[in-house]
Design a protein around this motif. Sequence first.
Motif, mmCIF file in Angstrom:
data_model
loop_
_atom_site.group_PDB
_atom_site.id
_atom_site.type_symbol
_atom_site.label_atom_id
_atom_site.label_comp_id
_atom_site.label_asym_id
_atom_site.label_seq_id
_atom_site.Cartn_x
_atom_site.Cartn_y
_atom_site.Cartn_z
ATOM 1 N N PHE A 1 7.052 -4.589 -7.802
ATOM 2 C CA PHE A 1 6.346 -3.727 -6.865
ATOM 3 C C PHE A 1 4.895 -2.841 -8.230
ATOM 4 O O PHE A 1 5.420 -2.444 -9.320
ATOM 5 C CB PHE A 1 7.233 -2.788 -6.329
ATOM 6 C CG PHE A 1 7.194 -4.333 -5.385
ATOM 7 C CD1 PHE A 1 6.548 -4.750 -3.808
ATOM 8 C CD2 PHE A 1 8.262 -3.780 -5.038
ATOM 9 C CE1 PHE A 1 6.856 -5.033 -3.082
ATOM 10 C CE2 PHE A 1 8.976 -4.607 -3.849
ATOM 11 C CZ PHE A 1 8.016 -5.768 -3.149
ATOM 12 N N PHE A 2 4.251 -2.995 -7.953
ATOM 13 C CA PHE A 2 2.922 -2.130 -8.507
ATOM 14 C C PHE A 2 2.111 -1.206 -7.610
ATOM 15 O O PHE A 2 1.849 -2.524 -6.367
ATOM 16 C CB PHE A 2 1.864 -2.547 -9.229
ATOM 17 C CG PHE A 2 2.596 -3.157 -11.004
ATOM 18 C CD1 PHE A 2 2.628 -2.149 -11.765
ATOM 19 C CD2 PHE A 2 3.329 -4.618 -11.192
ATOM 20 C CE1 PHE A 2 3.497 -2.809 -12.911
ATOM 21 C CE2 PHE A 2 3.581 -4.763 -11.858
ATOM 22 C CZ PHE A 2 3.707 -3.967 -13.325
ATOM 23 N N PRO A 3 1.930 -0.099 -7.824
ATOM 24 C CA PRO A 3 1.050 0.084 -6.146
ATOM 25 C C PRO A 3 -0.234 -0.722 -6.302
ATOM 26 O O PRO A 3 -1.320 -0.746 -7.165
ATOM 27 C CB PRO A 3 0.583 1.674 -6.626
ATOM 28 C CG PRO A 3 1.666 1.996 -8.266
ATOM 29 C CD PRO A 3 1.670 0.848 -8.870
ATOM 30 N N ASN A 4 -1.113 -0.066 -4.928
ATOM 31 C CA ASN A 4 -2.080 -1.181 -4.915
ATOM 32 C C ASN A 4 -2.755 0.136 -3.771
ATOM 33 O O ASN A 4 -2.274 0.929 -3.961
ATOM 34 C CB ASN A 4 -1.333 -2.488 -4.088
ATOM 35 C CG ASN A 4 -1.888 -3.537 -4.050
ATOM 36 O OD1 ASN A 4 -2.818 -3.997 -5.156
ATOM 37 N ND2 ASN A 4 -1.072 -4.849 -4.380
ATOM 38 N N SER A 5 -4.032 -0.395 -3.501
ATOM 39 C CA SER A 5 -5.059 0.740 -2.960
ATOM 40 C C SER A 5 -5.973 -0.306 -2.143
ATOM 41 O O SER A 5 -6.184 -1.496 -2.663
ATOM 42 C CB SER A 5 -5.586 1.790 -4.227
ATOM 43 O OG SER A 5 -7.015 1.087 -5.101
ATOM 44 N N LEU B 1 0.861 -1.399 -0.140
ATOM 45 C CA LEU B 1 -0.255 -0.196 -0.339
ATOM 46 C C LEU B 1 0.746 0.975 -0.381
ATOM 47 O O LEU B 1 0.502 2.471 0.076
ATOM 48 C CB LEU B 1 -0.831 0.451 1.215
ATOM 49 C CG LEU B 1 -1.944 -1.239 0.913
ATOM 50 C CD1 LEU B 1 -2.999 -1.057 2.152
ATOM 51 C CD2 LEU B 1 -3.085 -0.497 -0.034
ATOM 52 N N GLN B 2 1.904 1.351 0.129
ATOM 53 C CA GLN B 2 3.033 2.463 0.421
ATOM 54 C C GLN B 2 3.608 2.787 -1.680
ATOM 55 O O GLN B 2 2.856 2.253 -2.426
ATOM 56 C CB GLN B 2 4.772 1.400 0.633
ATOM 57 C CG GLN B 2 4.897 1.108 -0.331
ATOM 58 C CD GLN B 2 6.984 1.099 0.606
ATOM 59 O OE1 GLN B 2 6.654 0.373 1.513
ATOM 60 N NE2 GLN B 2 7.645 0.913 -0.106
ATOM 61 N N ASP B 3 3.606 4.116 -1.025
ATOM 62 C CA ASP B 3 4.379 4.388 -2.283
ATOM 63 C C ASP B 3 4.734 4.946 -2.207
ATOM 64 O O ASP B 3 6.117 5.137 -2.043
ATOM 65 C CB ASP B 3 4.017 6.466 -1.876
ATOM 66 C CG ASP B 3 4.053 7.707 -2.797
ATOM 67 O OD1 ASP B 3 4.819 6.896 -4.340
ATOM 68 O OD2 ASP B 3 4.149 8.879 -2.922
ATOM 69 N N PHE B 4 5.460 3.772 -3.846
ATOM 70 C CA PHE B 4 6.771 3.449 -4.358
ATOM 71 C C PHE B 4 7.830 4.888 -5.435
ATOM 72 O O PHE B 4 8.436 4.339 -5.729
ATOM 73 C CB PHE B 4 6.228 2.503 -4.683
ATOM 74 C CG PHE B 4 6.365 0.977 -4.411
ATOM 75 C CD1 PHE B 4 6.792 0.751 -3.683
ATOM 76 C CD2 PHE B 4 4.907 0.692 -5.052
ATOM 77 C CE1 PHE B 4 6.985 -0.377 -2.796
ATOM 78 C CE2 PHE B 4 4.239 -0.413 -4.414
ATOM 79 C CZ PHE B 4 5.326 -1.169 -3.674
ATOM 80 N N THR B 5 6.671 5.932 -5.053
ATOM 81 C CA THR B 5 7.703 7.314 -5.864
ATOM 82 C C THR B 5 8.651 7.585 -4.846
ATOM 83 O O THR B 5 9.139 8.684 -5.056
ATOM 84 C CB THR B 5 6.141 7.886 -6.320
ATOM 85 O OG1 THR B 5 6.144 8.248 -5.333
ATOM 86 C CG2 THR B 5 5.432 7.139 -7.250
ATOM 87 N N VAL B 6 8.957 7.221 -3.675
ATOM 88 C CA VAL B 6 9.019 8.433 -2.597
ATOM 89 C C VAL B 6 10.130 6.964 -1.976
ATOM 90 O O VAL B 6 9.289 6.226 -1.498
ATOM 91 C CB VAL B 6 8.303 9.646 -2.102
ATOM 92 C CG1 VAL B 6 7.964 10.404 -2.560
ATOM 93 C CG2 VAL B 6 7.691 8.131 -1.010
ATOM 94 N N CYS C 1 5.490 9.933 4.754
ATOM 95 C CA CYS C 1 6.209 10.028 4.877
ATOM 96 C C CYS C 1 5.495 10.880 2.989
ATOM 97 O O CYS C 1 6.234 11.396 2.287
ATOM 98 C CB CYS C 1 7.308 10.205 4.345
ATOM 99 S SG CYS C 1 7.385 8.334 3.878
ATOM 100 N N SER C 2 4.555 10.222 2.806
ATOM 101 C CA SER C 2 3.485 10.722 1.155
ATOM 102 C C SER C 2 2.734 11.446 1.682
ATOM 103 O O SER C 2 1.579 10.597 1.929
ATOM 104 C CB SER C 2 4.044 9.567 0.538
ATOM 105 O OG SER C 2 3.473 9.780 -0.638
ATOM 106 N N ALA C 3 1.967 11.867 0.918
ATOM 107 C CA ALA C 3 0.342 13.060 0.875
ATOM 108 C C ALA C 3 -0.239 11.996 -0.296
ATOM 109 O O ALA C 3 -1.591 11.253 0.130
ATOM 110 C CB ALA C 3 0.446 13.782 0.927
ATOM 111 N N GLY C 4 0.485 10.801 -0.576
ATOM 112 C CA GLY C 4 -0.265 10.121 -1.908
ATOM 113 C C GLY C 4 -0.179 8.664 -1.383
ATOM 114 O O GLY C 4 -1.156 7.841 -2.162
#
Length: 150
Positions: A133-137, A28-33, A49-52
Motif C-alpha cells: 500500500f501507498f497513500p493515495n489522494s 484513500l485512508q491514512d495508513f499511519t493510523v 479517526c485521522s485529521a490527515g
Amino acid sequence: LEVELTNRLNILKFRKAERKVALLPYCLQDFTVDCKSEKSGFDYQCRHCSAGCFQNHTSNILRSNNIEPYIWMSGNMKKLAKETLSWKKSFAVLGIACLPKLINGMRDCRKYSIPVVGLPLNANRCIRWFGKFFPNSVDLEELRKLVEIR
C-alpha cells in the motif's frame, strides 16, 4: 476523456437525485493510523479517526452535500439500487477510484441506467501494481466542483 464525457452527461441527474451514494476506495485512508471505519448500512463508513486522512476529508465534503459516503469493501450495488428504487426514490452514484476501476464502475452503472459521475484519484498507487500500500489522494477542489449545486 470517458470520465469527463460521462460526468457532463449525468451531472444534472446526479445532482437532482433524491439519494446519492459515493463509493470511495480504501486506499484513500491514512495508513499511519489504525483505521476505525466500520460497516454501516450499505458498506463501511469513515469514523474520522485521522485529521490527515483523505477518507475523512472526502467524507466531510460529501456529507455536507447530502451524499452518503461509503468505503467500498463488500457492498452489493445491485441490492442497493433495487432497495432505493423500491422506496420510489431516484438514485445516483459518485465513484472515486483509479482510472481502470473508475471507468469499469461507471460502465456498470450505465448498463443499469444509474446516473453516475466520477473523479479519478491523483495517482494509481495500487497494491496490485506495487505489491504494498501507498497513500493515495484525490483533488478535493475538483470534488467540491463536482458535487456542489451551483
